[in-house]
Motif scaffolding. Structure first.
Motif, PDB file in Angstrom:
ATOM      1  N   THR A   9      15.013-102.880  56.902  1.00  0.00           N
ATOM      2  CA  THR A   9      15.049-101.674  56.629  1.00  0.00           C
ATOM      3  C   THR A   9      15.814-101.022  55.343  1.00  0.00           C
ATOM      4  O   THR A   9      16.639-101.442  55.108  1.00  0.00           O
ATOM      5  CB  THR A   9      15.541-100.594  57.892  1.00  0.00           C
ATOM      6  OG1 THR A   9      14.986-101.124  58.998  1.00  0.00           O
ATOM      7  CG2 THR A   9      15.468 -99.262  57.566  1.00  0.00           C
ATOM      8  N   LEU A  10      14.950-100.309  54.385  1.00  0.00           N
ATOM      9  CA  LEU A  10      15.395 -99.905  53.374  1.00  0.00           C
ATOM     10  C   LEU A  10      16.271 -98.449  53.518  1.00  0.00           C
ATOM     11  O   LEU A  10      15.774 -97.669  54.002  1.00  0.00           O
ATOM     12  CB  LEU A  10      14.337 -99.575  52.498  1.00  0.00           C
ATOM     13  CG  LEU A  10      14.547 -99.295  51.043  1.00  0.00           C
ATOM     14  CD1 LEU A  10      15.138-100.374  50.384  1.00  0.00           C
ATOM     15  CD2 LEU A  10      13.271 -98.618  50.311  1.00  0.00           C
ATOM     16  N   GLU A  11      17.544 -98.817  52.905  1.00  0.00           N
ATOM     17  CA  GLU A  11      18.496 -97.753  53.027  1.00  0.00           C
ATOM     18  C   GLU A  11      17.933 -96.627  51.800  1.00  0.00           C
ATOM     19  O   GLU A  11      17.335 -96.948  51.051  1.00  0.00           O
ATOM     20  CB  GLU A  11      19.772 -98.203  52.800  1.00  0.00           C
ATOM     21  CG  GLU A  11      20.243 -99.173  53.764  1.00  0.00           C
ATOM     22  CD  GLU A  11      20.582 -98.542  55.024  1.00  0.00           C
ATOM     23  OE1 GLU A  11      20.855 -97.427  55.330  1.00  0.00           O
ATOM     24  OE2 GLU A  11      20.147 -99.203  55.985  1.00  0.00           O
ATOM     25  N   LYS A  12      18.979 -95.599  51.621  1.00  0.00           N
ATOM     26  CA  LYS A  12      18.420 -94.768  50.623  1.00  0.00           C
ATOM     27  C   LYS A  12      18.560 -95.636  49.148  1.00  0.00           C
ATOM     28  O   LYS A  12      17.830 -95.238  48.374  1.00  0.00           O
ATOM     29  CB  LYS A  12      19.740 -93.579  50.425  1.00  0.00           C
ATOM     30  CG  LYS A  12      19.121 -92.482  51.465  1.00  0.00           C
ATOM     31  CD  LYS A  12      20.168 -91.406  51.268  1.00  0.00           C
ATOM     32  CE  LYS A  12      19.839 -90.208  52.281  1.00  0.00           C
ATOM     33  NZ  LYS A  12      20.829 -89.112  52.109  1.00  0.00           N
ATOM     34  N   SER A  13      19.554 -96.190  49.093  1.00  0.00           N
ATOM     35  CA  SER A  13      19.834 -97.052  48.010  1.00  0.00           C
ATOM     36  C   SER A  13      19.676 -98.612  48.282  1.00  0.00           C
ATOM     37  O   SER A  13      20.486 -98.876  49.294  1.00  0.00           O
ATOM     38  CB  SER A  13      21.219 -96.695  47.025  1.00  0.00           C
ATOM     39  OG  SER A  13      21.110 -97.661  45.883  1.00  0.00           O
ATOM     40  N   GLU A  20      12.593-111.291  46.258  1.00  0.00           N
ATOM     41  CA  GLU A  20      12.330-110.161  47.019  1.00  0.00           C
ATOM     42  C   GLU A  20      11.671-108.840  46.747  1.00  0.00           C
ATOM     43  O   GLU A  20      11.395-108.909  45.394  1.00  0.00           O
ATOM     44  CB  GLU A  20      13.680-109.630  47.484  1.00  0.00           C
ATOM     45  CG  GLU A  20      14.570-110.427  48.516  1.00  0.00           C
ATOM     46  CD  GLU A  20      16.019-110.064  48.842  1.00  0.00           C
ATOM     47  OE1 GLU A  20      16.400-110.232  49.964  1.00  0.00           O
ATOM     48  OE2 GLU A  20      16.385-109.183  47.926  1.00  0.00           O
ATOM     49  N   TYR A  21      11.280-108.006  47.617  1.00  0.00           N
ATOM     50  CA  TYR A  21      10.278-106.835  47.153  1.00  0.00           C
ATOM     51  C   TYR A  21      10.892-105.708  47.999  1.00  0.00           C
ATOM     52  O   TYR A  21      11.432-106.079  49.317  1.00  0.00           O
ATOM     53  CB  TYR A  21       9.293-106.890  46.923  1.00  0.00           C
ATOM     54  CG  TYR A  21       8.397-107.063  48.272  1.00  0.00           C
ATOM     55  CD1 TYR A  21       7.905-105.967  49.211  1.00  0.00           C
ATOM     56  CD2 TYR A  21       8.146-108.234  48.701  1.00  0.00           C
ATOM     57  CE1 TYR A  21       7.282-105.951  50.114  1.00  0.00           C
ATOM     58  CE2 TYR A  21       7.361-108.359  50.016  1.00  0.00           C
ATOM     59  CZ  TYR A  21       7.036-107.291  50.712  1.00  0.00           C
ATOM     60  OH  TYR A  21       6.268-107.377  52.064  1.00  0.00           O
ATOM     61  N   ALA A  22      10.800-104.540  47.796  1.00  0.00           N
ATOM     62  CA  ALA A  22      11.011-103.413  48.520  1.00  0.00           C
ATOM     63  C   ALA A  22      10.048-102.135  48.105  1.00  0.00           C
ATOM     64  O   ALA A  22       9.528-102.036  47.146  1.00  0.00           O
ATOM     65  CB  ALA A  22      12.374-103.046  48.231  1.00  0.00           C
ATOM     66  N   ILE A  23       9.982-101.370  49.212  1.00  0.00           N
ATOM     67  CA  ILE A  23       9.074-100.299  48.796  1.00  0.00           C
ATOM     68  C   ILE A  23       9.629 -99.047  49.847  1.00  0.00           C
ATOM     69  O   ILE A  23      10.282 -99.233  50.470  1.00  0.00           O
ATOM     70  CB  ILE A  23       7.425-100.322  49.729  1.00  0.00           C
ATOM     71  CG1 ILE A  23       7.464-100.651  50.995  1.00  0.00           C
ATOM     72  CG2 ILE A  23       6.663-101.589  49.070  1.00  0.00           C
ATOM     73  CD1 ILE A  23       6.039-100.546  51.412  1.00  0.00           C
ATOM     74  N   GLY A  24       9.270 -97.895  49.176  1.00  0.00           N
ATOM     75  CA  GLY A  24       9.655 -96.635  49.622  1.00  0.00           C
ATOM     76  C   GLY A  24       8.691 -95.413  49.519  1.00  0.00           C
ATOM     77  O   GLY A  24       7.927 -95.470  48.455  1.00  0.00           O
TER      78      GLY A  24
END
Length: 177
Positions: A9-13, A20-24
């Motif tokens: 799970t992605l936090e605010k930051s 790795e990668y992240a989406i929001g």
């Protein structure tokens, strides 16, 4: 709906590392990374308000490795697929790319190869690259606001190019003292 590396799970930051990668999709979400010769690609769909960033090590690598997300084409596809699952439309995706510095002078050309790879990949896939900061000799810290498509780069002041030490030539000569 926000994810990092497919599961977390992605936090605010959040910080992403190599492979790795992240989406929001919220305006207060910030994804960050630090790059040397690696490249980070920031992709977003301005209409859907969703975006993400990856961080890859090399353009390609052996298929036998487990960490295939550390290589360009795989990292790009993982990020694009995650964005489309989150509501992005591939034809609206835009890009900003960073990294590809020459951190080890004379030892490797990985930074330049990464930069060439990412720009040719985006062109081949029809994804417009709105801005880029590739090459140079300094590390970078990248912060990306994925829902807004805004990126900020800070050069790392204390990064230095490491000079390769030439290896002595091997000969059959013997030196006596």
């Amino acid at each position: 709906m926000t994810t990092i590396s497919q599961k977390k799970t992605l936090e605010k930051s959040t910080y992403i590392a190599q492979g790795e990668y992240a989406i929001g999709d919220t305006e207060d979400t910030v994804i960050s990374t630090i790059l040397g010769s690696c490249v980070a690609t920031c992709l977003w769909d301005p209409v859907a308000g969703v975006g993400g960033m990856n961080h890859f090590l090399l353009p390609d690598g052996p298929s036998s490795r487990n960490d295939i997300s550390s290589f360009g084409a795989n990292a790009m596809e993982l990020l694009i697929n995650a964005l489309t699952r989150a509501g992005a439309v591939r034809g609206r995706i835009r890009a900003k790319v960073f990294g590809g510095a020459e951190m080890y002078k004379g030892l490797t050309n990985a930074g330049n190869e990464n930069g060439v790879f990412v720009l040719s990949y985006l062109q081949r896939e029809g994804i417009p690259c709105d801005s880029q900061s590739l090459g140079g000799v300094q590390a970078r810290r990248i912060e990306f606001m994925p829902a807004l498509g805004k990126a900020r780069q800070k050069l790392v002041a204390d990064s230095r190019v490491i000079e390769a030490v030439p290896k002595p030539e091997k000969t059959n000569d013997i030196e006596l003292f």
